[in-house]
Write an enzyme that holds these catalytic residues in place. Structure first.
Site, PDB file in Angstrom:
ATOM      1  N   LYS A   1       0.827  -1.218   0.000  1.00  0.00           N
ATOM      2  CA  LYS A   1       0.000   0.000   0.000  1.00  0.00           C
ATOM      3  C   LYS A   1       0.860   1.267   0.000  1.00  0.00           C
ATOM      4  O   LYS A   1       0.366   2.379  -0.022  1.00  0.00           O
ATOM      5  CB  LYS A   1      -0.904   0.011   1.241  1.00  0.00           C
ATOM      6  CG  LYS A   1      -2.051  -0.948   1.147  1.00  0.00           C
ATOM      7  CD  LYS A   1      -2.976  -1.049   2.342  1.00  0.00           C
ATOM      8  CE  LYS A   1      -2.990  -0.083   3.393  1.00  0.00           C
ATOM      9  NZ  LYS A   1      -4.005  -0.301   4.436  1.00  0.00           N
TER      10      LYS A   1
ATOM     11  N   LYS B   1       2.732   2.174   2.573  1.00  0.00           N
ATOM     12  CA  LYS B   1       2.699   2.742   3.931  1.00  0.00           C
ATOM     13  C   LYS B   1       3.776   2.085   4.791  1.00  0.00           C
ATOM     14  O   LYS B   1       3.976   0.886   4.743  1.00  0.00           O
ATOM     15  CB  LYS B   1       1.333   2.461   4.586  1.00  0.00           C
ATOM     16  CG  LYS B   1       0.221   3.344   4.067  1.00  0.00           C
ATOM     17  CD  LYS B   1      -1.019   3.218   4.979  1.00  0.00           C
ATOM     18  CE  LYS B   1      -1.933   4.399   4.832  1.00  0.00           C
ATOM     19  NZ  LYS B   1      -3.045   4.378   5.769  1.00  0.00           N
TER      20      LYS B   1
HETATM   21  N1  C2G Z   1     -10.127   7.301   9.010  1.00  0.00           N
HETATM   22  C1  C2G Z   1     -11.080   8.253   9.348  1.00  0.00           C
HETATM   23  N2  C2G Z   1     -10.682   9.489   9.715  1.00  0.00           N
HETATM   24  C2  C2G Z   1      -9.363   9.808   9.763  1.00  0.00           C
HETATM   25  C3  C2G Z   1      -8.387   8.850   9.430  1.00  0.00           C
HETATM   26  C4  C2G Z   1      -8.800   7.581   9.056  1.00  0.00           C
HETATM   27  O1  C2G Z   1     -12.295   7.980   9.307  1.00  0.00           O
HETATM   28  N3  C2G Z   1      -9.010  11.080  10.143  1.00  0.00           N
HETATM   29  C5  C2G Z   1     -10.603   5.971   8.597  1.00  0.00           C
HETATM   30  C6  C2G Z   1     -10.214   5.643   7.161  1.00  0.00           C
HETATM   31  O2  C2G Z   1     -11.131   6.238   6.243  1.00  0.00           O
HETATM   32  C7  C2G Z   1     -10.314   4.123   7.177  1.00  0.00           C
HETATM   33  C8  C2G Z   1      -9.895   3.768   8.614  1.00  0.00           C
HETATM   34  O3  C2G Z   1     -10.008   4.969   9.391  1.00  0.00           O
HETATM   35  O4  C2G Z   1     -11.659   3.713   6.964  1.00  0.00           O
HETATM   36  C9  C2G Z   1      -8.459   3.273   8.684  1.00  0.00           C
HETATM   37  O5  C2G Z   1      -7.629   4.247   8.074  1.00  0.00           O
HETATM   38  P1  C2G Z   1      -6.111   3.812   7.684  1.00  0.00           P
HETATM   39  O6  C2G Z   1      -5.465   3.206   8.847  1.00  0.00           O
HETATM   40  O7  C2G Z   1      -5.486   4.984   6.983  1.00  0.00           O
HETATM   41  O8  C2G Z   1      -6.371   2.628   6.661  1.00  0.00           O
HETATM   42  P2  C2G Z   1      -6.280   2.654   5.060  1.00  0.00           P
HETATM   43  O9  C2G Z   1      -4.889   2.891   4.624  1.00  0.00           O
HETATM   44  O10 C2G Z   1      -7.342   3.538   4.576  1.00  0.00           O
HETATM   45  O11 C2G Z   1      -6.587   1.093   4.752  1.00  0.00           O
HETATM   46  O12 C2G Z   1      -8.132  -2.372   1.948  1.00  0.00           O
HETATM   47  C10 C2G Z   1      -8.447  -1.152   2.575  1.00  0.00           C
HETATM   48  C11 C2G Z   1      -7.260  -0.547   3.230  1.00  0.00           C
HETATM   49  O13 C2G Z   1      -6.560  -1.478   4.029  1.00  0.00           O
HETATM   50  C12 C2G Z   1      -7.686   0.661   4.057  1.00  0.00           C
END
Ligand code: C2G
Length: 152
Positions: free
Chosen positions: A44, A46
């Site tokens: 990803k 990350k």
């Molecule tokens: N999130 C949120 N508000 C934020 C930051 C994150 O609502 N300020 C939500 C994201 O939209 C997501 C969840 O928290 O639904 C997890 O965010 P991340 O850890 O950044 O995960 P991500 O990289 O989006 O992984 O296959 C799908 C991916 O694995 C999603």
């Protein structure tokens, strides 16, 4: 029994993550979370500060989360939805439209992200603090050096 499924990295767990998980849990009776493995995070693009085990442990400890498993690739969602008999797949609006193909298997919802907080910004502000502290120490040392020079 309505089962909700979501996925995420959840590094440096913060209130944006919590809001999302609590809102998804409120849509059903059970919330299952696929936490991105360290290997999948690299795919990803990350780099997590916390390992998969630490991130999974934090998410699993939440009262709104019923089960956690590793998310190892993009393709496993369909299989997970069938295996866990998922009724609702939910994720943040930053993924709007990206998982619409799952609508053949379950309801798909995209919920608004919590504004003004993100793991990326947290990392930036933490690294900035380090830089500022070093600068302050250097300025202090420079003034001591100037005093020493003046005495010589
Ligand atoms: N999130 C949120 N508000 C934020 C930051 C994150 O609502 N300020 C939500 C994201 O939209 C997501 C969840 O928290 O639904 C997890 O965010 P991340 O850890 O950044 O995960 P991500 O990289 O989006 O992984 O296959 C799908 C991916 O694995 C999603």
């Amino acid at each position: 029994m309505k089962t909700v499924l979501t996925y995420g990295t959840f590094d440096l767990f913060h209130v944006g993550h919590l809001n999302m998980l609590q809102r998804l849990r409120a849509m059903g009776d059970k919330l299952i979370v696929g936490v991105s493995s360290d290997t999948f995070n690299e795919i990803k693009g990350k780099k997590s500060l916390y390992s998969y085990d630490e991130r999974a442990q934090i998410v699993a400890a939440l009262s709104c989360v019923d089960e956690v498993f590793p998310e190892n690739n993009w393709q496993q969602k369909q299989q997970d939805i069938v295996e866990y008999a998922v009724d609702i797949f939910g994720i943040g609006s930053d993924w709007q439209g990206k998982f619409d193909e799952l609508e053949d298997l379950c309801q798909v919802v995209y919920l608004p992200r919590t504004p003004t907080i993100s793991t990326t910004e947290l990392k930036k502000s933490l690294s900035k603090v380090d830089a500022d502290s070093i600068l302050q120490i250097k300025q202090g040392l420079d003034s001591v050096l100037n005093i020493v020079k003046a005495i010589e």
